[in-house]
Scaffold this motif. Structure first.
Motif, PDB file in Angstrom:
ATOM      1  N   LEU A 151       0.851  -1.186   0.000  1.00  0.00           N
ATOM      2  CA  LEU A 151       0.000   0.000   0.000  1.00  0.00           C
ATOM      3  C   LEU A 151       0.887   1.236   0.000  1.00  0.00           C
ATOM      4  O   LEU A 151       1.746   1.394   0.873  1.00  0.00           O
ATOM      5  N   ILE A 152       0.688   2.112  -0.990  1.00  0.00           N
ATOM      6  CA  ILE A 152       1.468   3.349  -1.075  1.00  0.00           C
ATOM      7  C   ILE A 152       0.543   4.522  -0.756  1.00  0.00           C
ATOM      8  O   ILE A 152      -0.499   4.709  -1.397  1.00  0.00           O
ATOM      9  N   LEU A 153       0.935   5.281   0.237  1.00  0.00           N
ATOM     10  CA  LEU A 153       0.096   6.344   0.790  1.00  0.00           C
ATOM     11  C   LEU A 153       0.799   7.687   0.639  1.00  0.00           C
ATOM     12  O   LEU A 153       1.908   7.882   1.134  1.00  0.00           O
ATOM     13  N   HIS A 154       0.149   8.595  -0.078  1.00  0.00           N
ATOM     14  CA  HIS A 154       0.701   9.937  -0.275  1.00  0.00           C
ATOM     15  C   HIS A 154      -0.467  10.879  -0.536  1.00  0.00           C
ATOM     16  O   HIS A 154      -1.279  10.617  -1.429  1.00  0.00           O
ATOM     17  N   GLN A 155      -0.559  11.967   0.224  1.00  0.00           N
ATOM     18  CA  GLN A 155      -1.707  12.861   0.052  1.00  0.00           C
ATOM     19  C   GLN A 155      -1.786  13.423  -1.365  1.00  0.00           C
ATOM     20  O   GLN A 155      -2.856  13.657  -1.892  1.00  0.00           O
ATOM     21  N   ASN A 156      -0.629  13.593  -2.012  1.00  0.00           N
ATOM     22  CA  ASN A 156      -0.587  14.079  -3.393  1.00  0.00           C
ATOM     23  C   ASN A 156      -0.217  12.920  -4.329  1.00  0.00           C
ATOM     24  O   ASN A 156       0.608  13.067  -5.216  1.00  0.00           O
ATOM     25  N   PHE A 157      -0.840  11.787  -4.122  1.00  0.00           N
ATOM     26  CA  PHE A 157      -0.506  10.551  -4.824  1.00  0.00           C
ATOM     27  C   PHE A 157      -0.357  10.773  -6.341  1.00  0.00           C
ATOM     28  O   PHE A 157      -1.194  11.415  -6.961  1.00  0.00           O
ATOM     29  N   PRO A 158       0.758  10.265  -6.925  1.00  0.00           N
ATOM     30  CA  PRO A 158       1.769   9.383  -6.337  1.00  0.00           C
ATOM     31  C   PRO A 158       2.960  10.095  -5.703  1.00  0.00           C
ATOM     32  O   PRO A 158       3.827   9.437  -5.139  1.00  0.00           O
ATOM     33  N   GLY A 159       3.064  11.431  -5.836  1.00  0.00           N
ATOM     34  CA  GLY A 159       4.171  12.157  -5.238  1.00  0.00           C
ATOM     35  C   GLY A 159       5.520  11.629  -5.673  1.00  0.00           C
ATOM     36  O   GLY A 159       5.737  11.327  -6.852  1.00  0.00           O
ATOM     37  N   GLN A 160       6.421  11.475  -4.707  1.00  0.00           N
ATOM     38  CA  GLN A 160       7.782  10.999  -4.999  1.00  0.00           C
ATOM     39  C   GLN A 160       7.816   9.561  -5.503  1.00  0.00           C
ATOM     40  O   GLN A 160       8.858   9.097  -5.992  1.00  0.00           O
ATOM     41  N   PHE A 161       6.710   8.848  -5.384  1.00  0.00           N
ATOM     42  CA  PHE A 161       6.710   7.421  -5.711  1.00  0.00           C
ATOM     43  C   PHE A 161       6.257   7.124  -7.139  1.00  0.00           C
ATOM     44  O   PHE A 161       6.048   5.964  -7.496  1.00  0.00           O
ATOM     45  N   ARG A 162       6.122   8.129  -7.978  1.00  0.00           N
ATOM     46  CA  ARG A 162       5.595   7.948  -9.331  1.00  0.00           C
ATOM     47  C   ARG A 162       6.374   6.891 -10.112  1.00  0.00           C
ATOM     48  O   ARG A 162       5.800   5.934 -10.651  1.00  0.00           O
ATOM     49  N   HIS A 163       7.685   7.076 -10.209  1.00  0.00           N
ATOM     50  CA  HIS A 163       8.482   6.153 -11.023  1.00  0.00           C
ATOM     51  C   HIS A 163       8.507   4.754 -10.406  1.00  0.00           C
ATOM     52  O   HIS A 163       8.515   3.745 -11.131  1.00  0.00           O
ATOM     53  N   LEU A 164       8.521   4.687  -9.087  1.00  0.00           N
ATOM     54  CA  LEU A 164       8.527   3.388  -8.425  1.00  0.00           C
ATOM     55  C   LEU A 164       7.240   2.621  -8.738  1.00  0.00           C
ATOM     56  O   LEU A 164       7.279   1.423  -9.059  1.00  0.00           O
ATOM     57  N   ILE A 165       6.109   3.303  -8.647  1.00  0.00           N
ATOM     58  CA  ILE A 165       4.832   2.636  -8.909  1.00  0.00           C
ATOM     59  C   ILE A 165       4.746   2.194 -10.359  1.00  0.00           C
ATOM     60  O   ILE A 165       4.284   1.075 -10.654  1.00  0.00           O
ATOM     61  N   ASN A 166       5.181   3.046 -11.269  1.00  0.00           N
ATOM     62  CA  ASN A 166       5.143   2.662 -12.687  1.00  0.00           C
ATOM     63  C   ASN A 166       5.936   1.390 -12.941  1.00  0.00           C
ATOM     64  O   ASN A 166       5.586   0.589 -13.821  1.00  0.00           O
ATOM     65  N   HIS A 167       7.006   1.209 -12.196  1.00  0.00           N
ATOM     66  CA  HIS A 167       7.814  -0.007 -12.353  1.00  0.00           C
ATOM     67  C   HIS A 167       7.161  -1.192 -11.636  1.00  0.00           C
ATOM     68  O   HIS A 167       7.039  -2.286 -12.202  1.00  0.00           O
ATOM     69  N   TRP A 168       6.723  -0.982 -10.407  1.00  0.00           N
ATOM     70  CA  TRP A 168       6.241  -2.084  -9.581  1.00  0.00           C
ATOM     71  C   TRP A 168       4.893  -2.628 -10.014  1.00  0.00           C
ATOM     72  O   TRP A 168       4.598  -3.800  -9.773  1.00  0.00           O
TER      73      TRP A 168
END
Length: 411
Positions: free
Chosen positions: A14-31
């Motif tokens: 579960l990835i939680l970010h109020q401005n989703f995806p925030g800093q996790f954009r590239h990570l989510i695109n990969h994962w």
């Protein structure tokens, strides 16, 4: 709105970010394409989201009370965020959703109650900054002194960050400098992992051109000074840069300045006598409007071209969070003229892969830029060293690997 699936996979993330995806954009695109993860997301209803990826949304049921003590308004807002997230997760739990790992940016309070809902989940926080330790951003710039009220408000705000550090199993912080800003008591939890930048999209181009708003076309090799920030404000040295630019234009009659950034406030306060810092500084200094180009916020492709035509790229910052833009400029082969402040000094070695200057000295900054204009070939090794450093240590692949290893750790 979609709901969380309850199907079993090796690791439910579960990835939680109020401005989703925030800093996790590239990570989510990969994962999201990896069989080892089932990725779900949660963010504010107003968050931008990701194309082709459904995430749950939350809303605050009210805004903070206007009568709340000003020191506590940030904490009350954090509780409202945490409460809104908790309601979504409690509903998801009733439907059978149980994450193995929660990766969260807790800075707005979103993750406050995740531990209470999912006590068996491994909780990893993105720990970006801890404000109230000495020798940081507070009190750095005597031109904008902090009041006791401001200091007390920030110290109270750090209660949220302290609670976040207590309630997570591990933390991630992008740089050694940012890790050092957290209380030493929590350093054993903090892993230095930079999420990386898209180095495959960022390269020097000796033939690059860029068309300015007034129709002038500038080229790589022209005397172009560039400045980039999310918003133009003192935290990123905008006031010092403008004072340096006035000196540069008086000496060099053909150079152009390309300035990228908005007129909002990311950090610090608005000016007292103007609607924004751009207007404030234009009222203070005398610049040639035909050679001073404020682009505002630009598309990514335009941003890349701005970096590629730069002869000298200025990056100034308070002792604060390091901007992606400096690393992106280095990857683009820019000559960085950066402030001699800890976040920059962690990356830039003066005379090796860039130039360091006094944050508060417009004359020194101007002279360094003029020298760069006069001897571009002499500075080419610094540009090449900067590009090599970023492409060998700050790639998306390296960031993804380190994050994945941390997430898959057990115990």
């Amino acid at each position: 709105m979609t709901s969380f699936a309850s199907t079993m996979t090796p690791t439910r993330l579960l990835i939680l970010h109020q401005n989703f995806p925030g800093q996790f954009r590239h990570l989510i695109n990969h994962w999201k394409a990896l069989s080892i993860f089932q990725v779900n997301g949660l963010g504010l209803k107003s968050a931008p989201g990701l194309d082709g990826f459904n995430h749950l949304c939350y809303e605050l049921h009210r805004q903070p009370n206007r009568e709340q003590h000003p020191y506590l308004r940030t904490m009350e807002r954090a509780v409202l965020h945490g409460q809104a997230v908790a309601r979504i997760l409690l509903a998801a739990k009733k439907k059978g959703y149980q994450p193995d790992v929660v990766l969260a940016h807790p800075g707005w309070g979103d993750a406050l109650y995740v531990r209470d809902i999912y006590p068996d989940a491994r909780i990893i926080h993105f720990c970006e900054w801890f404000y109230s330790l000495p020798k940081g951003d507070l009190g750095f710039d005597s031109e904008f002194p902090d009041s006791f009220d401001q200091q007390a408000k920030i110290a109270t705000w750090d209660a949220l960050h302290s609670l976040n550090l207590v309630r997570c199993d591990a933390g991630v912080t992008p740089t050694q400098w940012q890790r050092s800003r957290h209380p030493e008591l929590f350093h054993h939890k903090l892993n230095v992992i930079h999420e990386g930048i898209d180095t495959e999209q960022l390269n020097p181009d000796a033939n690059a051109t860029f068309k300015l708003p007034n129709g002038i076309v500038v080229r790589a090799g022209d005397p172009i000074v560039t400045y980039v920030a999310r918003n133009l404000e003192p935290y990123r040295g905008f006031h010092t840069f403008m004072r340096a630019l006035e000196r540069i234009q008086k000496t060099h009659k053909t150079c152009h300045a390309i300035i990228v950034g908005g007129d909002d406030i990311s950090y610090g306060a608005r000016p007292k006598n103007a609607p924004n810092w751009r207007k404030q500084m234009l009222d203070e200094v005398s610049l040639d409007p035909a050679r001073t180009h404020f682009l505002g916020k630009v598309p990514y492709q335009s941003y890349k071209k701005v970096l590629q035509v730069s002869a000298a790229h200025i990056y100034l910052t308070y002792p604060f969070v390091l901007s992606w833009s400096m690393l992106e400029a280095m990857a683009s082969g820019c000559l960085i003229i950066g402030s001699r402040t800890p976040p920059v000094e962690e990356i830039i070695e003066d005379g090796v892969n860039g130039v360091l200057v006094d944050f508060f000295n417009p004359s020194e900054i101007a002279q360094r830029i003029l020298t760069a204009f006069e001897s571009p070939q002499a500075h080419m090794p610094l540009r090449q060293a900067a590009e090599h450093l970023i492409k060998s240590r700050y790639t998306l692949a390296q960031g993804e690997t380190a994050y994945r290893e941390l997430i898959l750790q057990r115990g």
